[in-house]
Design an enzyme around this catalytic site. Structure first.
Site, PDB file in Angstrom:
ATOM      1  N   ASP A 148       0.855  -1.192   0.000  1.00 44.85           N
ATOM      2  CA  ASP A 148       0.000   0.000   0.000  1.00 44.85           C
ATOM      3  C   ASP A 148       0.888   1.238   0.000  1.00 44.85           C
ATOM      4  O   ASP A 148       2.014   1.199   0.503  1.00 44.85           O
ATOM      5  CB  ASP A 148      -0.866   0.043   1.278  1.00 44.85           C
ATOM      6  CG  ASP A 148      -2.058  -0.908   1.198  1.00 44.85           C
ATOM      7  OD1 ASP A 148      -2.244  -1.554   0.157  1.00 44.85           O
ATOM      8  OD2 ASP A 148      -2.787  -0.991   2.196  1.00 44.85           O
ATOM      9  N   ARG A 157      -1.505  -0.794  -8.468  1.00 40.14           N
ATOM     10  CA  ARG A 157      -2.864  -0.382  -8.100  1.00 40.14           C
ATOM     11  C   ARG A 157      -2.901   1.143  -8.147  1.00 40.14           C
ATOM     12  O   ARG A 157      -2.233   1.809  -7.357  1.00 40.14           O
ATOM     13  CB  ARG A 157      -3.198  -0.844  -6.686  1.00 40.14           C
ATOM     14  CG  ARG A 157      -4.578  -0.362  -6.236  1.00 40.14           C
ATOM     15  CD  ARG A 157      -4.763  -0.486  -4.724  1.00 40.14           C
ATOM     16  NE  ARG A 157      -4.671  -1.847  -4.266  1.00 40.14           N
ATOM     17  CZ  ARG A 157      -4.331  -2.180  -3.019  1.00 40.14           C
ATOM     18  NH1 ARG A 157      -4.023  -1.257  -2.126  1.00 40.14           N
ATOM     19  NH2 ARG A 157      -4.272  -3.449  -2.659  1.00 40.14           N
TER      20      ARG A 157
END
Ligand SMILES: Cc1cc2nc3c(=O)[nH]c(=O)nc-3n(C[C@H](O)[C@H](O)[C@H](O)COP(=O)(O)OP(=O)(O)OC[C@H]3O[C@@H](n4cnc5c(N)ncnc54)[C@H](O)[C@@H]3O)c2cc1C
Length: 303
Positions: free
Chosen positions: A123, A179
């Site tokens: 992340d 992402r």
């Protein structure tokens, strides 16, 4: 104004009350909860990415518990044959305290994930982490090319350049999985777009670059406008379903998610779990203005 109001309210509210609103965004406090939610999603033809909640540790020793949490989660994904990857926040492993220590802990997790055939997404956190995390990703990708992926944030001015940097090491046999999301942290205007229009424009530019340059595209958004632009780009680039997926957060816009699943687009849902839920859920609450009404109602009902 609204975000500040919510932030101020949430920080003085009892934890039990905050949990009432938070639980829609979180699978639960235990690994079993995450496994059950993932099984439900898998039953609907949806993949998951499981996140052990936690971030920004203050002492490196705190990372060891998180590492154990990730190892147990990897084992649970394997033992329950879940269709799931894992997501982790590098600051939970000491990214801002000691790079070598952090690298070693995450490497151990990735090694275990590789043995289990599961991939791990790093992340992206606030901009103090961006450079260090890109270095970390590059180091890990060169070692574990099919097992590690990365998040980039379209609100940062620098993101297209970061993609260009990654393109230099992108291996055709293991396309880098990025992402792409808008970004959730509060960043200064000098480095980040603030207006929705500008963020969306940069998002589309980045996605187009990724598609054209053979990245694997993880399209993380609940913004219908962006979803439609992504669908157009997928069509224009004749992108096969092996080259992209949509991603959404647990508890956010399930109706949009189902619409895409019905159209046979691959979909993955971010499933966070664990006892360290406060930071994650307050960010989610601030994103959803309708929560203010619910919070006020609950405060009145509870006296
Ligand atoms: C799978 C996934 C992983 C992510 N990982 C990261 C990360 O690593 N780093 C990072 O900085 N950010 C991450 N994000 C968060 C992301 O950056 C955005 O903050 C978030 O997705 C909201 O942006 P949006 O594109 O959905 O558009 P928005 O314009 O913010 O939202 C579009 C619509 O979705 C709905 N919506 C959005 N948020 C909520 C909410 N909390 N509750 C209810 N409805 C809501 C609303 O109807 C809103 O109008 C991630 C998001 C996803 C989907």
């Amino acid at each position: 104004m609204l975000n500040k109001l919510i932030a101020d309210m949430v920080s003085v509210m009892p934890e039990n009350l905050v949990w009432l609103f938070s639980k829609r965004y979180i699978a639960g406090k235990t690994l079993e909860d995450a496994v059950n939610v993932t099984l439900q999603l898998n039953g609907q033809g949806i993949y998951a990415t499981i996140d052990v909640l936690g971030e920004y540790i203050k002492q490196t020793s705190e990372a060891l518990d998180y590492k154990e949490g990730y190892i147990k989660t990897i084992d649970a994904v394997k033992n329950n044959s879940l269709k799931a990857t894992l997501s982790l926040k590098p600051s939970m492993f000491g990214l801002l305290l000691d790079y070598e220590f952090c690298y070693k802990q995450i490497r151990d997790v990735i090694q275990r994930a590789k043995e289990a055939g599961i991939s791990i997404c790093l992340d992206m956190e606030d901009s103090s982490c961006t450079d260090i995390e890109l270095n970390l990703f590059e180091q890990l990708y060169l070692e574990f090319p099919g097992t590690v992926s990365l998040v980039l944030q379209a609100y940062l001015h620098r993101t297209l350049n970061d993609l260009k940097r990654l393109q230099k090491i992108n291996k055709p046999e293991y396309p880098i999985n990025v992402r792409i999301c808008k970004g959730i942290y509060i960043e200064p205007e000098s480095i980040a777009f603030r207006k929705k229009q500008e963020i969306n424009r940069n998002y589309k530019l980045c996605l187009e670059f990724m598609m054209f340059n053979h990245f694997y595209c993880s399209i993380a958004t609940h913004d219908e406008q962006l979803v439609n632009s992504a669908l157009e780009l997928i069509k224009q680039n004749n992108l096969d379903t092996s080259r992209y997926e949509f991603q959404m957060l647990y508890g956010v816009r399930p109706e949009l998610r189902h619409k895409l699943v019905e159209l046979n687009h691959p979909m993955r849902v971010y499933v966070p779990y664990g006892t360290h839920w406060f930071g994650y859920s307050t960010r989610r609450l601030k994103e959803n203005p309708r929560m203010v009404t619910h919070i006020i109602k609950a405060l009145i009902v509870r006296g």
